[in-house]
Write a protein that holds these residues in place. Sequence first.
Motif, PDB file in Angstrom:
ATOM      1  N   GLU A   7      42.055 -27.383 -28.789  1.00 15.01           N
ATOM      2  CA  GLU A   7      42.010 -25.953 -28.569  1.00 15.01           C
ATOM      3  C   GLU A   7      41.939 -25.206 -29.901  1.00 15.01           C
ATOM      4  OE1 GLU A   7      45.368 -24.907 -26.173  1.00 15.01           O
ATOM      5  OE2 GLU A   7      44.695 -26.163 -24.512  1.00 15.01           O
ATOM      6  N   ARG A   8      42.329 -25.862 -30.962  1.00 15.66           N
ATOM      7  CA  ARG A   8      42.368 -25.255 -32.285  1.00 15.66           C
ATOM      8  C   ARG A   8      41.055 -25.572 -33.009  1.00 15.66           C
ATOM      9  NH1 ARG A   8      46.596 -27.382 -36.660  1.00 15.66           N
ATOM     10  NH2 ARG A   8      45.181 -29.132 -36.587  1.00 15.66           N
ATOM     11  N   PRO A   9      40.286 -24.557 -33.340  1.00 14.05           N
ATOM     12  CA  PRO A   9      39.023 -24.830 -34.024  1.00 14.05           C
ATOM     13  C   PRO A   9      39.240 -25.358 -35.446  1.00 14.05           C
ATOM     14  CG  PRO A   9      39.400 -22.464 -33.875  1.00 14.05           C
ATOM     15  CD  PRO A   9      40.506 -23.141 -33.117  1.00 14.05           C
ATOM     16  N   ALA A  10      38.264 -26.117 -35.914  1.00 13.04           N
ATOM     17  CA  ALA A  10      38.353 -26.677 -37.265  1.00 13.04           C
ATOM     18  C   ALA A  10      38.517 -25.583 -38.314  1.00 13.04           C
ATOM     19  CB  ALA A  10      37.105 -27.507 -37.552  1.00 13.04           C
ATOM     20  N   GLU A  11      37.960 -24.421 -38.043  1.00 20.59           N
ATOM     21  CA  GLU A  11      38.008 -23.317 -39.006  1.00 20.59           C
ATOM     22  C   GLU A  11      39.432 -22.864 -39.322  1.00 20.59           C
ATOM     23  OE1 GLU A  11      36.081 -23.327 -36.265  1.00 20.59           O
ATOM     24  OE2 GLU A  11      34.048 -23.364 -37.068  1.00 20.59           O
ATOM     25  N   SER A  12      40.393 -23.218 -38.477  1.00 28.32           N
ATOM     26  CA  SER A  12      41.776 -22.803 -38.716  1.00 28.32           C
ATOM     27  C   SER A  12      42.536 -23.796 -39.602  1.00 28.32           C
ATOM     28  CB  SER A  12      42.514 -22.634 -37.390  1.00 28.32           C
ATOM     29  OG  SER A  12      42.682 -23.887 -36.751  1.00 28.32           O
ATOM     30  N   LEU A  13      41.942 -24.946 -39.883  1.00 30.69           N
ATOM     31  CA  LEU A  13      42.620 -25.963 -40.691  1.00 30.69           C
ATOM     32  C   LEU A  13      42.637 -25.578 -42.175  1.00 30.69           C
ATOM     33  CD1 LEU A  13      41.058 -29.181 -39.138  1.00 30.69           C
ATOM     34  CD2 LEU A  13      43.351 -28.271 -38.735  1.00 30.69           C
ATOM     35  N   PRO A  14      43.742 -25.845 -42.869  1.00 27.83           N
ATOM     36  CA  PRO A  14      43.805 -25.542 -44.307  1.00 27.83           C
ATOM     37  C   PRO A  14      42.683 -26.206 -45.110  1.00 27.83           C
ATOM     38  CG  PRO A  14      45.985 -26.052 -43.471  1.00 27.83           C
ATOM     39  CD  PRO A  14      45.014 -26.344 -42.355  1.00 27.83           C
ATOM     40  N   ILE A  15      42.331 -27.449 -44.777  1.00 37.46           N
ATOM     41  CA  ILE A  15      41.278 -28.138 -45.519  1.00 37.46           C
ATOM     42  C   ILE A  15      39.930 -27.438 -45.325  1.00 37.46           C
ATOM     43  CG2 ILE A  15      40.813 -29.839 -43.703  1.00 37.46           C
ATOM     44  CD1 ILE A  15      40.263 -31.867 -45.978  1.00 37.46           C
ATOM     45  N   TYR A  16      39.677 -26.961 -44.134  1.00 37.45           N
ATOM     46  CA  TYR A  16      38.429 -26.233 -43.868  1.00 37.45           C
ATOM     47  C   TYR A  16      38.408 -24.923 -44.662  1.00 37.45           C
ATOM     48  CZ  TYR A  16      34.489 -24.200 -41.373  1.00 37.45           C
ATOM     49  OH  TYR A  16      33.264 -23.640 -41.073  1.00 37.45           O
ATOM     50  N   LYS A  17      39.519 -24.207 -44.637  1.00 36.30           N
ATOM     51  CA  LYS A  17      39.599 -22.936 -45.360  1.00 36.30           C
ATOM     52  C   LYS A  17      39.406 -23.138 -46.857  1.00 36.30           C
ATOM     53  CE  LYS A  17      42.592 -20.697 -41.976  1.00 36.30           C
ATOM     54  NZ  LYS A  17      43.944 -20.180 -41.707  1.00 36.30           N
ATOM     55  N   LYS A  18      39.995 -24.194 -47.395  1.00 38.96           N
ATOM     56  CA  LYS A  18      39.840 -24.483 -48.829  1.00 38.96           C
ATOM     57  C   LYS A  18      38.391 -24.872 -49.128  1.00 38.96           C
ATOM     58  CE  LYS A  18      42.619 -24.324 -51.437  1.00 38.96           C
ATOM     59  NZ  LYS A  18      43.004 -23.191 -52.343  1.00 38.96           N
ATOM     60  N   GLY A  19      37.762 -25.631 -48.240  1.00 35.93           N
ATOM     61  CA  GLY A  19      36.355 -25.975 -48.418  1.00 35.93           C
ATOM     62  C   GLY A  19      35.467 -24.748 -48.423  1.00 35.93           C
ATOM     63  N   LEU A 114      44.290 -32.772 -52.280  1.00 35.24           N
ATOM     64  CA  LEU A 114      45.637 -32.942 -51.721  1.00 35.24           C
ATOM     65  C   LEU A 114      45.649 -32.641 -50.221  1.00 35.24           C
ATOM     66  CD1 LEU A 114      47.681 -31.379 -54.652  1.00 35.24           C
ATOM     67  CD2 LEU A 114      47.264 -33.821 -54.181  1.00 35.24           C
ATOM     68  N   LEU A 115      44.903 -31.628 -49.805  1.00 35.29           N
ATOM     69  CA  LEU A 115      44.779 -31.334 -48.372  1.00 35.29           C
ATOM     70  C   LEU A 115      44.023 -32.444 -47.654  1.00 35.29           C
ATOM     71  CD1 LEU A 115      43.893 -27.541 -48.625  1.00 35.29           C
ATOM     72  CD2 LEU A 115      46.047 -28.529 -47.790  1.00 35.29           C
ATOM     73  N   PHE A 116      43.044 -33.023 -48.322  1.00 32.08           N
ATOM     74  CA  PHE A 116      42.241 -34.120 -47.781  1.00 32.08           C
ATOM     75  C   PHE A 116      43.129 -35.325 -47.469  1.00 32.08           C
ATOM     76  CE2 PHE A 116      39.792 -38.006 -48.547  1.00 32.08           C
ATOM     77  CZ  PHE A 116      38.676 -37.822 -47.748  1.00 32.08           C
ATOM     78  N   ILE A 117      44.012 -35.669 -48.389  1.00 29.66           N
ATOM     79  CA  ILE A 117      44.918 -36.805 -48.192  1.00 29.66           C
ATOM     80  C   ILE A 117      45.756 -36.587 -46.939  1.00 29.66           C
ATOM     81  CG2 ILE A 117      46.936 -38.001 -49.139  1.00 29.66           C
ATOM     82  CD1 ILE A 117      45.689 -37.430 -51.955  1.00 29.66           C
ATOM     83  N   GLU A 118      46.308 -35.405 -46.805  1.00 25.80           N
ATOM     84  CA  GLU A 118      47.123 -35.065 -45.643  1.00 25.80           C
ATOM     85  C   GLU A 118      46.284 -35.107 -44.359  1.00 25.80           C
ATOM     86  OE1 GLU A 118      49.248 -30.995 -44.204  1.00 25.80           O
ATOM     87  OE2 GLU A 118      49.547 -31.562 -46.299  1.00 25.80           O
ATOM     88  N   TRP A 119      45.072 -34.585 -44.426  1.00 24.88           N
ATOM     89  CA  TRP A 119      44.179 -34.549 -43.264  1.00 24.88           C
ATOM     90  C   TRP A 119      43.834 -35.964 -42.793  1.00 24.88           C
ATOM     91  CZ3 TRP A 119      38.520 -35.175 -43.383  1.00 24.88           C
ATOM     92  CH2 TRP A 119      37.898 -34.821 -42.169  1.00 24.88           C
ATOM     93  N   VAL A 120      43.460 -36.838 -43.719  1.00 20.56           N
ATOM     94  CA  VAL A 120      43.108 -38.220 -43.360  1.00 20.56           C
ATOM     95  C   VAL A 120      44.300 -38.948 -42.766  1.00 20.56           C
ATOM     96  CG1 VAL A 120      42.366 -40.459 -44.280  1.00 20.56           C
ATOM     97  CG2 VAL A 120      41.163 -38.381 -44.964  1.00 20.56           C
ATOM     98  N   GLU A 121      45.481 -38.690 -43.288  1.00 21.53           N
ATOM     99  CA  GLU A 121      46.693 -39.315 -42.739  1.00 21.53           C
ATOM    100  C   GLU A 121      46.927 -38.911 -41.286  1.00 21.53           C
ATOM    101  OE1 GLU A 121      49.003 -41.631 -43.789  1.00 21.53           O
ATOM    102  OE2 GLU A 121      47.465 -42.019 -45.283  1.00 21.53           O
TER     103      GLU A 121
END
Length: 162
Positions: A7-19, A114-121
């Motif tokens: 229900e949560r779009p990718a655009e709301s993720l911190p990694i997406y916002k940083k990208g 750093l956000l990427f590491i958290e996201w992959v985990e």
Amino acid sequence: MDYEKHERPAESLPIYKKGKEIFDVVHQISELIPEDNEHLQFIKGNMLSDAAQLTVKVAGAEGGDLYDIRMEAAAIIRKAARDLMVSNHSLEMFGFEDVQYFDIVRELIEEYRLLFIEWVESFDKWNYIKDDWGLFNPPGVGPLDKDPDDDIPFNPDDFFED
């Protein structure tokens, strides 16, 4: 299946916002590149493409949700980020006068890493389709292992009529 996650779009993720932030900064810097320098224009195209991958592949991975698809997207993101990280050397080599602004991009990429590491985990290691090429299987699953889906009985007659 975790419906709340979908229900949560990718655009709301911190990694997406940083990208997205990285893409915006790269775009601003690339606007300073002289249009009459063919080499720098080529580098500009590569930089914008790499920066775009940081959001596009996150969105694709979130939509695909399978571990192997997400890991494939993560590998592409990693390559794009690393290529972007060293673009300043190419810019400098071909005479870009404002290369010092690229330090901002490098700092943002470190934050992204750093956000990427958290996201992959956060990837669900149990939600996968076995990768017969062996690159994107979860830990403990090999390319030559028996596919657990092979044990699921399937009779096409149960689904298709004449």
